[in-house]
Motif scaffolding. Sequence first.
Motif, PDB file in Angstrom:
ATOM      1  N   PRO A  10       0.798  -1.239   0.000  1.00  7.79           N
ATOM      2  CA  PRO A  10       0.000   0.000   0.000  1.00  7.79           C
ATOM      3  C   PRO A  10       0.830   1.288   0.000  1.00  7.79           C
ATOM      4  CG  PRO A  10      -1.024  -1.584   1.438  1.00  7.79           C
ATOM      5  CD  PRO A  10       0.298  -2.172   1.012  1.00  7.79           C
ATOM      6  N   GLY A  11       2.097   1.216   0.352  1.00  2.00           N
ATOM      7  CA  GLY A  11       2.976   2.387   0.335  1.00  2.00           C
ATOM      8  C   GLY A  11       3.630   2.633  -1.010  1.00  2.00           C
ATOM      9  N   SER A  44      -3.675 -13.364  12.254  1.00  2.00           N
ATOM     10  CA  SER A  44      -4.385 -12.159  12.696  1.00  2.00           C
ATOM     11  C   SER A  44      -4.356 -11.979  14.208  1.00  2.00           C
ATOM     12  CB  SER A  44      -5.831 -12.157  12.184  1.00  2.00           C
ATOM     13  OG  SER A  44      -5.837 -12.108  10.781  1.00  2.00           O
ATOM     14  N   ALA A  45      -3.288 -12.446  14.845  1.00  2.00           N
ATOM     15  CA  ALA A  45      -3.098 -12.266  16.287  1.00  2.00           C
ATOM     16  C   ALA A  45      -1.932 -11.307  16.541  1.00  2.00           C
ATOM     17  CB  ALA A  45      -2.826 -13.628  16.947  1.00  2.00           C
ATOM     18  N   TRP A  46      -1.714 -10.384  15.591  1.00  2.00           N
ATOM     19  CA  TRP A  46      -0.562  -9.507  15.638  1.00  2.00           C
ATOM     20  C   TRP A  46      -0.746  -8.332  16.581  1.00  2.00           C
ATOM     21  CZ3 TRP A  46      -2.494  -4.919  13.993  1.00  2.00           C
ATOM     22  CH2 TRP A  46      -3.558  -4.944  13.097  1.00  2.00           C
ATOM     23  N   LYS A  47       0.404  -7.775  16.941  1.00  2.00           N
ATOM     24  CA  LYS A  47       0.462  -6.496  17.649  1.00  2.00           C
ATOM     25  C   LYS A  47       0.871  -5.458  16.610  1.00  2.00           C
ATOM     26  CE  LYS A  47       2.135  -8.729  21.841  1.00  2.00           C
ATOM     27  NZ  LYS A  47       3.202  -8.765  22.835  1.00  2.00           N
ATOM     28  N   ILE A  48       0.662  -4.202  16.891  1.00  2.00           N
ATOM     29  CA  ILE A  48       0.953  -3.153  15.905  1.00  2.00           C
ATOM     30  C   ILE A  48       2.425  -3.159  15.485  1.00  2.00           C
ATOM     31  CG2 ILE A  48       1.334  -1.244  17.534  1.00  2.00           C
ATOM     32  CD1 ILE A  48      -0.562  -1.043  14.191  1.00  2.00           C
ATOM     33  N   ASP A  49       3.354  -3.404  16.426  1.00  2.00           N
ATOM     34  CA  ASP A  49       4.768  -3.454  16.042  1.00  2.00           C
ATOM     35  C   ASP A  49       5.083  -4.650  15.155  1.00  2.00           C
ATOM     36  OD1 ASP A  49       5.703  -1.069  17.150  1.00  2.00           O
ATOM     37  OD2 ASP A  49       6.025  -1.973  19.117  1.00  2.00           O
ATOM     38  N   ASP A  50       4.295  -5.734  15.240  1.00  2.00           N
ATOM     39  CA  ASP A  50       4.477  -6.875  14.337  1.00  2.00           C
ATOM     40  C   ASP A  50       4.226  -6.457  12.895  1.00  2.00           C
ATOM     41  OD1 ASP A  50       4.792  -8.407  16.666  1.00  2.00           O
ATOM     42  OD2 ASP A  50       2.813  -9.334  16.519  1.00  2.00           O
ATOM     43  N   VAL A  51       3.339  -5.502  12.702  1.00  2.00           N
ATOM     44  CA  VAL A  51       3.004  -5.008  11.365  1.00  2.00           C
ATOM     45  C   VAL A  51       4.030  -3.972  10.904  1.00  2.00           C
ATOM     46  CG1 VAL A  51       1.286  -3.760   9.992  1.00  2.00           C
ATOM     47  CG2 VAL A  51       0.541  -5.446  11.707  1.00  2.00           C
ATOM     48  N   ILE A  52       4.332  -3.026  11.751  1.00  2.00           N
ATOM     49  CA  ILE A  52       5.179  -1.894  11.362  1.00  2.00           C
ATOM     50  C   ILE A  52       6.650  -2.272  11.235  1.00  2.00           C
ATOM     51  CG2 ILE A  52       6.015   0.370  12.118  1.00  2.00           C
ATOM     52  CD1 ILE A  52       3.182   0.833  13.263  1.00  2.00           C
ATOM     53  N   VAL A  79      -3.354   5.791   4.248  1.00  2.00           N
ATOM     54  CA  VAL A  79      -4.259   5.346   3.186  1.00  2.00           C
ATOM     55  C   VAL A  79      -4.756   3.917   3.385  1.00  2.00           C
ATOM     56  CG1 VAL A  79      -3.254   6.911   1.482  1.00  2.00           C
ATOM     57  CG2 VAL A  79      -2.385   4.558   1.678  1.00  2.00           C
ATOM     58  N   SER A  80      -4.225   3.255   4.375  1.00  2.00           N
ATOM     59  CA  SER A  80      -4.572   1.861   4.605  1.00  2.00           C
ATOM     60  C   SER A  80      -4.603   1.596   6.104  1.00  2.00           C
ATOM     61  CB  SER A  80      -3.523   0.970   3.926  1.00  2.00           C
ATOM     62  OG  SER A  80      -3.951  -0.349   3.865  1.00  2.00           O
ATOM     63  N   SER A  81      -5.262   0.544   6.495  1.00  2.00           N
ATOM     64  CA  SER A  81      -5.347   0.197   7.919  1.00  2.00           C
ATOM     65  C   SER A  81      -4.184  -0.713   8.309  1.00  2.00           C
ATOM     66  CB  SER A  81      -6.655  -0.537   8.191  1.00  2.00           C
ATOM     67  OG  SER A  81      -6.628  -1.815   7.568  1.00  2.00           O
ATOM     68  N   PRO A  82      -3.861  -0.760   9.600  1.00  2.00           N
ATOM     69  CA  PRO A  82      -2.855  -1.733  10.048  1.00  2.00           C
ATOM     70  C   PRO A  82      -3.236  -3.160   9.640  1.00  2.00           C
ATOM     71  CG  PRO A  82      -3.302  -0.175  11.797  1.00  2.00           C
ATOM     72  CD  PRO A  82      -4.309   0.084  10.705  1.00  2.00           C
ATOM     73  N   TYR A  83      -4.527  -3.459   9.657  1.00  2.00           N
ATOM     74  CA  TYR A  83      -4.991  -4.790   9.257  1.00  2.00           C
ATOM     75  C   TYR A  83      -4.582  -5.097   7.814  1.00  2.00           C
ATOM     76  CZ  TYR A  83      -8.128  -8.744   8.501  1.00  2.00           C
ATOM     77  OH  TYR A  83      -8.634  -9.979   8.209  1.00  2.00           O
ATOM     78  N   ALA A  84      -4.765  -4.125   6.919  1.00  2.00           N
ATOM     79  CA  ALA A  84      -4.394  -4.319   5.517  1.00  2.00           C
ATOM     80  C   ALA A  84      -2.881  -4.398   5.342  1.00  2.00           C
ATOM     81  CB  ALA A  84      -4.965  -3.194   4.658  1.00  2.00           C
ATOM     82  N   LEU A  85      -2.129  -3.756   6.207  1.00  2.00           N
ATOM     83  CA  LEU A  85      -0.669  -3.796   6.120  1.00  2.00           C
ATOM     84  C   LEU A  85      -0.078  -5.076   6.703  1.00  2.00           C
ATOM     85  CD1 LEU A  85       0.294  -0.108   6.972  1.00  2.00           C
ATOM     86  CD2 LEU A  85       0.208  -1.210   4.732  1.00  2.00           C
ATOM     87  N   ALA A  86      -0.875  -5.842   7.437  1.00  2.00           N
ATOM     88  CA  ALA A  86      -0.381  -7.091   8.012  1.00  2.00           C
ATOM     89  C   ALA A  86       0.005  -8.091   6.923  1.00  2.00           C
ATOM     90  CB  ALA A  86      -1.420  -7.693   8.955  1.00  2.00           C
TER      91      ALA A  86
END
Length: 113
Positions: A10-11, A44-52, A79-86
């Motif tokens: 998405p970036g 889908s059991a991630w934390k935000i830092d797992d995504v970023i 432009v996108s949610s953390p969920y979509a970036l996972a």
Amino acid sequence: MRGSEEIVWPGGEHAFRLGIGELRAIEQKCDAGCAVVLMRLLSSAWKIDDVIAPLRLGLIGAGMSERDAQRAVDAALDVSSPYALAVPAADVLQRFIMGNSADKPGGDQSGES
């Protein structure tokens, strides 16, 4: 370790690379081994830092400055949610901890040398 890989996310389209230093940084940031982080992303059991972390550190590992990498992740979050970036975060992490079929013993099975 492998070289960088171009990934569409998405970036935008950017080079990503996770060397041993970036993988260790992910483990520290996420307080878990890279395989655990990958499984959290896939389940889908991630934390935000797992995504970023895999996204930001993958950009840095491929040569982007820390500031530009953070800006790219922030722009993607706009432009996108953390969920979509996972999903792309899992893709980046998986590519560099598991490799691809061409990296397996026996190499290309097409019969060409």
